[in-house]
Design an enzyme around this catalytic site. Structure first.
Site, PDB file in Angstrom:
ATOM      1  CE  LYS A   1      -3.959   2.032   2.485  1.00 21.92           C
ATOM      2  NZ  LYS A   1      -4.881   1.880   3.628  1.00 21.92           N
TER       3      LYS A   1
ATOM      4  CB  SER B   1      -8.102   3.794   2.729  1.00 20.11           C
ATOM      5  OG  SER B   1      -7.260   3.186   3.713  1.00 20.11           O
TER       6      SER B   1
ATOM      7  CB  SER C   1      -8.481   0.955   5.655  1.00 17.79           C
ATOM      8  OG  SER C   1      -9.176   2.171   5.726  1.00 17.79           O
TER       9      SER C   1
END
Length: 483
Positions: free
Chosen positions: A77, A152, A176
């Site tokens: 990420k 996210s 997330s």
């Protein structure tokens, strides 16, 4: 059958026996990216040249039989810093940020000899539930390209679901990892707060953020968490807890397991298809010898409100460092120091980030601190105590990972309150700091549904045991999107 249809253990055995090479796996990854990335948009930055270089080195040296993750391709990420590889947090303000150090988890993955394929798309500064607030592009759900992958960590989940990488790292501040894992039909673990170092994670809300693994199955997830866990002197919130061999807990035996099912997690607002998939999952667990009762987490109703006050307050402080002075975007239109701050931040941050900074600044202001921030902290204590009370009589808590399946792109982006409300089943876990895993448990109208299994502090081994036992009785984790 593609190489990424095999598990970590199967690929490791093939690598050790030299039936395949790390170069083959990296090629598989980039071939798949070339084929589907235009449709899903999982990545912000690719690491192609370096990835093939590492693959060749590992191939020449041979794979250590004791190093389970060696030679396997991973995506990271883009709020986890990677030395000399652009890290943006999906924001214009960090569009050209080139870190000079690795996050602790990245160092651990390098020691484990995984191969970093690239940096994955996300909501800007991890603020969002749909990966629509990224400065670069929206990510699409591999199961239905007209829908969001969640957020996210949307790129982390979509890349695994689409077969672009074998596994990935995400971060979870209020759901997330678990919500995108549910939306994309993969496995996502939010570890106990402090289990994994946050050093090198670009901070959103420091008392809530936690890095965790996203994988195709439970066993792979356990191996990845083993590799990234542990005390870190660089993170004062990491906890001195022995790194367990989580993979040893996958026995399939859950006879006598006591499950609490919160009435608040299956009530109003939960889609009927999601509720049915969870009830069916409970029947499967009953067949394996578990029992369940309805329980109550009475202060769950305050979860979303207190979370958005606390997270936004912490964000308003954490993001004050992005001012155009030391690194990141600097407005070319500023003529005074005050203009440098205001124009850099106004031009560099997206709407959602600015909304949360303003909300947090307001909540912390002298006239409103007691009414908002202090009250939210008090609610957090009550929510934490709810979990403590239930875990006195039950081993795990089970419910949906999200009240709905993946929603349409642009369906909620202009309605932040509805978007925030969608986090109702995940934020209490972060507020309490306990671990939780999302595993695929069915489909509703062709879209994946996630089962959320919540444990007591540092009981990730038990979560893996329960999730793995369920997975072995079902085939949902083997289903793949038709891209």
């Amino acid at each position: 059958m593609g190489l990424f249809d095999f598990s970590v253990k199967e690929l490791h055995d093939k690598l050790v026996k030299k039936e395949i090479s790390p170069f083959d796996l990296v090629s598989e990854s980039f071939n798949r990216i070339e084929s589907v990335e235009d449709k899903v948009g999982s990545f912000i930055t690719l690491n192609k040249e370096a990835a093939f270089g590492v693959a060749e080195e590992l191939g020449d040296a041979g794979i250590d039989p004791n190093n389970m993750l060696a030679g396997l391709p991973i995506g990271i990420k883009d709020n986890i810093v990677t030395k000399s590889l652009r890290t943006t947090a999906a924001s214009k303000i960090l569009e050209n940020f080139d870190p000079i150090y690795d996050a602790t988890v990245v160092s651990k993955l390098k020691n484990a000899q995984t191969i970093n394929i690239g940096k994955l798309n996300m909501d800007e500064f991890a603020m969002g539930s749909s990966t629509e607030t990224s400065y670069f592009h929206k990510t699409h759900n591999p199961w239905d390209l007209s829908r969001v992958p969640g957020g996210s960590s949307g790129g982390s989940a979509s890349a695994v679901a689409a077969g672009e990488v074998l596994f990935s790292l995400g971060s979870d501040t209020g759901g997330s990892i678990r919500q995108p894992a549910a939306f994309c039909g993969v496995v996502g673990m939010k570890p106990t707060y402090g289990r994994v170092s946050r050093f090198g994670l670009i901070a959103f809300a420091s008392s809530l953020d936690q890095i965790g693994p996203i994988t195709k199955n439970v066993e792979d997830n356990a191996y990845l968490l083993e590799a990234i866990s542990g005390l870190d002197a660089n993170d004062s919130t990491s906890i001195n807890q022995p790194v367990e061999r989580f993979s040893d807990s996958l026995t399939g035996d859950i006879k006598g397991l006591r499950i609490g099912v919160p009435k608040e997690y299956l009530g109003e607002g939960v889609d009927p298809g999601v509720k049915q998939a969870v009830l069916d999952a409970l029947k499967t667990l009953e067949k394996l010898g578990a029992t369940w009762d309805e329980v109550s987490l009475p202060h769950s109703e305050y979860g979303v409100a207190s979370y958005y006050i606390l997270a936004s307050s912490e964000a308003s402080s954490n993001l004050s460092r992005f001012d155009g002075v030391r690194y990141g975007y600097r407005s070319p239109n500023a003529t005074t120091l005050e203009e440098l701050y205001t124009k850099t931040r106004s031009e560099g941050f997206g709407d959602e980030v600015k909304r949360r900074i303003m909300l947090g600044t307001y909540a912390l202001s002298s006239g409103y601190y007691d009414a908002y921030y202090k009250k939210a902290q008090q609610a957090r204590t009550l929510i934490k105590q709810d979990f403590v009370n239930v875990f006195e009589n039950y081993d795990v808590i089970i419910g949906p990972s999200s009240p709905t399946t993946a929603f349409k792109i642009d369906g909620m982006i202009n309605d932040p309150i509805t978007m925030y409300s969608n986090d109702i089943l995940t934020v209490p876990i972060n507020l309490a700091g306990v671990p939780a895993i999302s595993v695929p448990c069915g489909f509703s109208d062709g879209l994946p549904v996630g089962l959320q299994i919540i444990g007591n502090y540092f009981e990730e081994s038990l979560l893996y045991k329960v999730a793995h036992a369920f997975e072995q009785e079902t085939t949902f984790h083997k289903e793949k999107p038709n891209l």
